[in-house]
Design a protein around this motif. Structure first.
Motif, PDB file in Angstrom:
ATOM      1  N   LEU A 134       0.831  -1.208   0.000  1.00  0.00           N
ATOM      2  CA  LEU A 134       0.000   0.000   0.000  1.00  0.00           C
ATOM      3  C   LEU A 134       0.861   1.252   0.000  1.00  0.00           C
ATOM      4  O   LEU A 134       0.550   2.239  -0.695  1.00  0.00           O
ATOM      5  N   ASP A 138       0.475   3.993  -3.814  1.00  0.00           N
ATOM      6  CA  ASP A 138      -0.044   5.345  -4.048  1.00  0.00           C
ATOM      7  C   ASP A 138       0.343   6.211  -2.845  1.00  0.00           C
ATOM      8  O   ASP A 138       0.264   5.743  -1.703  1.00  0.00           O
ATOM      9  N   SER A 140      -1.267   8.460  -1.341  1.00  0.00           N
ATOM     10  CA  SER A 140      -2.388   8.644  -0.420  1.00  0.00           C
ATOM     11  C   SER A 140      -2.547   7.474   0.547  1.00  0.00           C
ATOM     12  O   SER A 140      -3.313   7.570   1.510  1.00  0.00           O
ATOM     13  N   LEU A 141      -1.831   6.381   0.312  1.00  0.00           N
ATOM     14  CA  LEU A 141      -1.909   5.205   1.174  1.00  0.00           C
ATOM     15  C   LEU A 141      -0.674   5.066   2.064  1.00  0.00           C
ATOM     16  O   LEU A 141      -0.524   4.049   2.746  1.00  0.00           O
ATOM     17  N   LEU A 144      -1.661   4.875   5.955  1.00  0.00           N
ATOM     18  CA  LEU A 144      -2.388   3.640   6.243  1.00  0.00           C
ATOM     19  C   LEU A 144      -1.498   2.418   6.050  1.00  0.00           C
ATOM     20  O   LEU A 144      -1.445   1.529   6.915  1.00  0.00           O
ATOM     21  N   THR A 204      -2.916  10.629   2.967  1.00  0.00           N
ATOM     22  CA  THR A 204      -4.011   9.911   3.613  1.00  0.00           C
ATOM     23  C   THR A 204      -5.112   9.656   2.592  1.00  0.00           C
ATOM     24  O   THR A 204      -5.162  10.292   1.533  1.00  0.00           O
ATOM     25  N   THR A 205      -6.011   8.766   2.931  1.00  0.00           N
ATOM     26  CA  THR A 205      -7.063   8.366   1.985  1.00  0.00           C
ATOM     27  C   THR A 205      -8.115   9.443   1.786  1.00  0.00           C
ATOM     28  O   THR A 205      -8.868   9.398   0.812  1.00  0.00           O
ATOM     29  N   GLU A 215      -6.931   7.198   9.424  1.00  0.00           N
ATOM     30  CA  GLU A 215      -5.586   6.739   9.762  1.00  0.00           C
ATOM     31  C   GLU A 215      -5.239   7.096  11.208  1.00  0.00           C
ATOM     32  O   GLU A 215      -4.607   6.298  11.916  1.00  0.00           O
TER      33      GLU A 215
END
Length: 272
Positions: A134, A138, A140-141, A144, A204-205, A215
């Motif tokens: 993850l 990306d 944005s991940l 997380l 972050t997502t 998160e």
């Protein structure tokens, strides 16, 4: 307009008072249990610093979260002093909450059952490659994925040791995890709103609950469950060791001379 509080001011208002209250409400154990509980807490705090520092430093350097100008007084390895204090404060809050709620560390037959231990290890080990995948899939991940990879090895180790015990006491460790986490969710949201720190939206997502990124919610749950499981397993292992070291009286070897058999012939007797 209220000025942005520093990280240390945040602790003075939100962290230290609840820690002091939980310490005051902590149960009064007998001396043996008190020493064992104190040893477990001290070890967990030391582990929290050793294991969390590299991960937090990496995430800060990547820019997953940042701090307001003037909110940080001292840094070491890119980590603010207030963050270092958070390592200990959160662990202590969780520990005192756990002991206030109460738990039974007694070892029972079946606590070494293979099925829950194998399942826990499998999940924990699988979290590492999933989390790393993850992170690199990306930006944005990043938060997380990094969190998942960070938690996995600890969960695998804890369930490898006491998966049977954890499987039969879920209410204990879930309650002691979620109650402190809920408090930290609230105060973390306040700190973000006041600008003391900022969670980078690009890492972050974008999914949030009442303005708090998921998160951040997952972080407090993850850190809490690792601390709670570590504390209960420390005392559980100690209880198992106590029971293992006790030799039942029925199998103790006699210390005196063996009694003679009254029906056996007397070797010193002479025939008439």
């Amino acid at each position: 307009m209220i000025p942005t509080p520093t990280y240390l001011q945040f602790h003075l208002v939100f962290s230290l008072p609840v820690l002091a209250a939980l310490w005051h409400l902590a149960p009064r154990y007998d001396e043996r249990r008190r020493q064992r509980a104190a040893a477990g807490i001290a070890i967990l705090v030391a582990i929290a610093y050793a294991y969390t520092t590299p991960w937090i430093a990496y995430m800060i350097r990547r820019g997953a979260w940042s701090y307001a100008d003037g909110a940080v007084v001292v840094r070491a390895l890119s980590i603010p002093l207030g963050e270092y204090l958070y390592f200990a404060i959160q662990t202590l809050v969780v520990a005192f909450a756990l002991h206030r709620l109460g738990f039974d560390p007694t070892f029972r037959e079946g606590d070494f059952a293979y099925a829950p231990r194998i399942a826990g290890v499998a999940v924990g080990v699988a979290m590492v490659p999933v989390g790393l995948w993850l992170c690199f899939r990306d930006p944005s991940l990043l938060y997380l994925g990094g969190l998942i990879a960070w938690v996995g090895p600890v969960l695998a180790l804890q369930w490898a040791v006491g998966g049977g015990y954890l499987a039969r006491t879920p209410r204990t460790w879930l309650t002691a995890t979620l109650l402190p986490a809920a408090y930290f969710w609230v105060v973390d949201r306040i700190a973000i709103e006041m600008g003391t720190w900022r969670i980078a939206p690009e890492f972050t997502t974008g999914v949030a609950v009442l303005g708090l990124p998921i998160e951040e919610m997952a972080f407090f749950v993850s850190a809490g469950v690792m601390a709670v499981n570590g504390l209960v397993l420390f005392e559980w292992v100690a209880d198992w060791n106590d029971r293992r070291s006790v030799i039942p009286a029925s199998v103790e070897k006699p210390t005196g001379p063996a009694p003679s058999d009254p029906t056996a012939p007397d070797p010193d007797a002479t025939d008439d």
